[in-house]
Design an enzyme around this catalytic site. Structure first.
Site, PDB file in Angstrom:
ATOM      1  N   ASN A  33       7.253   3.866 -10.859  1.00 43.01           N
ATOM      2  CA  ASN A  33       6.985   2.171 -10.624  1.00 43.01           C
ATOM      3  C   ASN A  33       5.656   1.641 -10.862  1.00 43.01           C
ATOM      4  O   ASN A  33       5.331   0.497 -10.643  1.00 43.01           O
ATOM      5  CB  ASN A  33       7.247   2.163  -8.837  1.00 43.01           C
ATOM      6  N   ASP A  91      -6.309  11.072  -4.005  1.00 43.15           N
ATOM      7  CA  ASP A  91      -5.637  10.702  -2.880  1.00 43.15           C
ATOM      8  C   ASP A  91      -5.078  11.819  -2.100  1.00 43.15           C
ATOM      9  O   ASP A  91      -5.249  13.101  -2.449  1.00 43.15           O
ATOM     10  CB  ASP A  91      -4.308   9.900  -3.315  1.00 43.15           C
ATOM     11  N   GLU A 109       0.511   1.512  -5.075  1.00 41.18           N
ATOM     12  CA  GLU A 109       1.785   0.829  -5.004  1.00 41.18           C
ATOM     13  C   GLU A 109       1.829  -0.313  -5.628  1.00 41.18           C
ATOM     14  O   GLU A 109       0.582  -1.196  -5.529  1.00 41.18           O
ATOM     15  CB  GLU A 109       2.554   1.017  -3.757  1.00 41.18           C
TER      16      GLU A 109
HETATM   17  C1  GLP Z   1       2.107  10.941  -6.862  1.00 40.11           C
HETATM   18  C2  GLP Z   1       0.439  10.865  -6.964  1.00 40.11           C
HETATM   19  C3  GLP Z   1       0.046  10.053  -8.141  1.00 40.11           C
HETATM   20  C4  GLP Z   1       1.050  10.626  -9.429  1.00 40.11           C
HETATM   21  C5  GLP Z   1       2.311  10.314  -9.365  1.00 40.11           C
HETATM   22  C6  GLP Z   1       3.359  10.742 -10.282  1.00 40.11           C
HETATM   23  O1  GLP Z   1       2.919  10.111  -5.904  1.00 40.11           O
HETATM   24  N1  GLP Z   1       0.093  10.010  -5.747  1.00 40.11           N
HETATM   25  O2  GLP Z   1      -1.381  10.577  -8.463  1.00 40.11           O
HETATM   26  O3  GLP Z   1       0.535  10.208 -10.776  1.00 40.11           O
HETATM   27  O4  GLP Z   1       2.907  10.341  -8.196  1.00 40.11           O
HETATM   28  O5  GLP Z   1       3.522  12.126 -10.105  1.00 40.11           O
HETATM   29  P1  GLP Z   1       4.203  12.965 -11.113  1.00 40.11           P
HETATM   30  O6  GLP Z   1       3.174  13.597 -11.854  1.00 40.11           O
HETATM   31  O7  GLP Z   1       4.781  14.231 -10.203  1.00 40.11           O
HETATM   32  O8  GLP Z   1       5.310  12.265 -11.773  1.00 40.11           O
END
Ligand code: GLP
Length: 247
Positions: free
Chosen positions: A136, A67, A143
């Protein structure tokens, strides 16, 4: 689904890196799907170490990232382009021509998303997709409520995701409202999945992912339908699991 519970973040990271490294050794021209966020950082450090100390060779590997924020240019320090180059790509011998990250500045986003899907197909599909998970239950930027069959597209970020990611921005208002993300269906097409999670904040999402019913409310629960999914979590992220798992 193979669930491994590791003592801490470091052990989780090393176990994840071992799976990636084994694949790169077995299939030097494999297609890897990469994720951003704090969770895979330890695994990326270990992959860099394996490249530097053990000659793990990424020169033939093709990469696709999950993404990118809409509206952030690649040089923005919160863009996922910047993240990937800073935290992994510039430290290993990946070939720039084989790196794919969604373009947050694409003029025609729908066309870009179609092109991205076509590039994945042209590369022969993703061999191993690395995933983090949102508190979430989101995977990539899919989402809650995302279609479980969705493909690469633009998504509106929820308030909780924008709040969670605000920690990386100088001002919370700077967190983009939209992102381009691989769809849940795109992710499920990968031949193998490797989902990592660390910390108590992920415990509910991991309990839903491993033991809950499959629902678009927790998009990561679809991973239960994948034939070859590894879920590697630390003890804190595993704290709400009730079944018996390997360590
Ligand atoms: C982000 C990304 C995800 C990621 C998630 C968790 O928003 N788009 O790909 O897995 O949130 O992030 P983190 O590893 O910093 O907790």
């Amino acid at each position: 689904m193979l669930v491994y519970i590791k003592e801490n973040f470091d052990d989780m990271s090393k176990a994840g890196a071992r799976i990636v490294a084994d694949l790169v050794r077995k299939k030097p021209n494999c297609v890897l799907g990469f994720a951003t966020g704090g969770t895979p950082l330890g695994m990326y450090k270990e992959l860099i170490r394996l490249h530097k100390n053990e000659g793990l060779d990424f020169s033939k590997v093709t990469t696709f990232n999950l993404d990118e924020y809409v509206g952030l240019p690649p040089e923005h320090d919160q863009s996922y382009h910047y993240f990937m180059w800073e935290n992994l790509f510039k430290h290993i011998n990946v070939d720039r021509r084989f790196v794919h990250i969604p373009m947050g500045m694409a003029q025609d986003i729908d066309r870009f998303c179609e092109w991205y899907e076509a590039q994945i197909e042209k590369a022969g599909g993703i061999d191993l997709q690395i995933l983090g998970i949102g508190a979430n239950g989101h995977i990539a930027f899919n989402e809650p409520g995302s279609s479980l069959g969705s493909r690469t597209r633009i998504k509106t970020l929820t308030g909780t995701t924008r709040e969670a990611n605000a920690r990386f921005f100088k001002n919370p208002d700077e967190v983009p409202k939209y992102a381009i993300t691989m769809g849940v269906g795109t992710i499920m097409d990968a031949k193998e999945l490797l989902l990592l999670a660390s910390g108590e904040g992920k415990a509910d999402a991991i309990a839903a992912t491993c033991e809950g019913p499959i629902t678009a409310k927790w998009p990561a629960t679809i991973v239960q339908m994948h034939r070859y999914a590894f879920v590697i979590v630390d003890k804190a992220a595993a704290s709400k699991l009730t079944m018996k798992y390997t360590d």
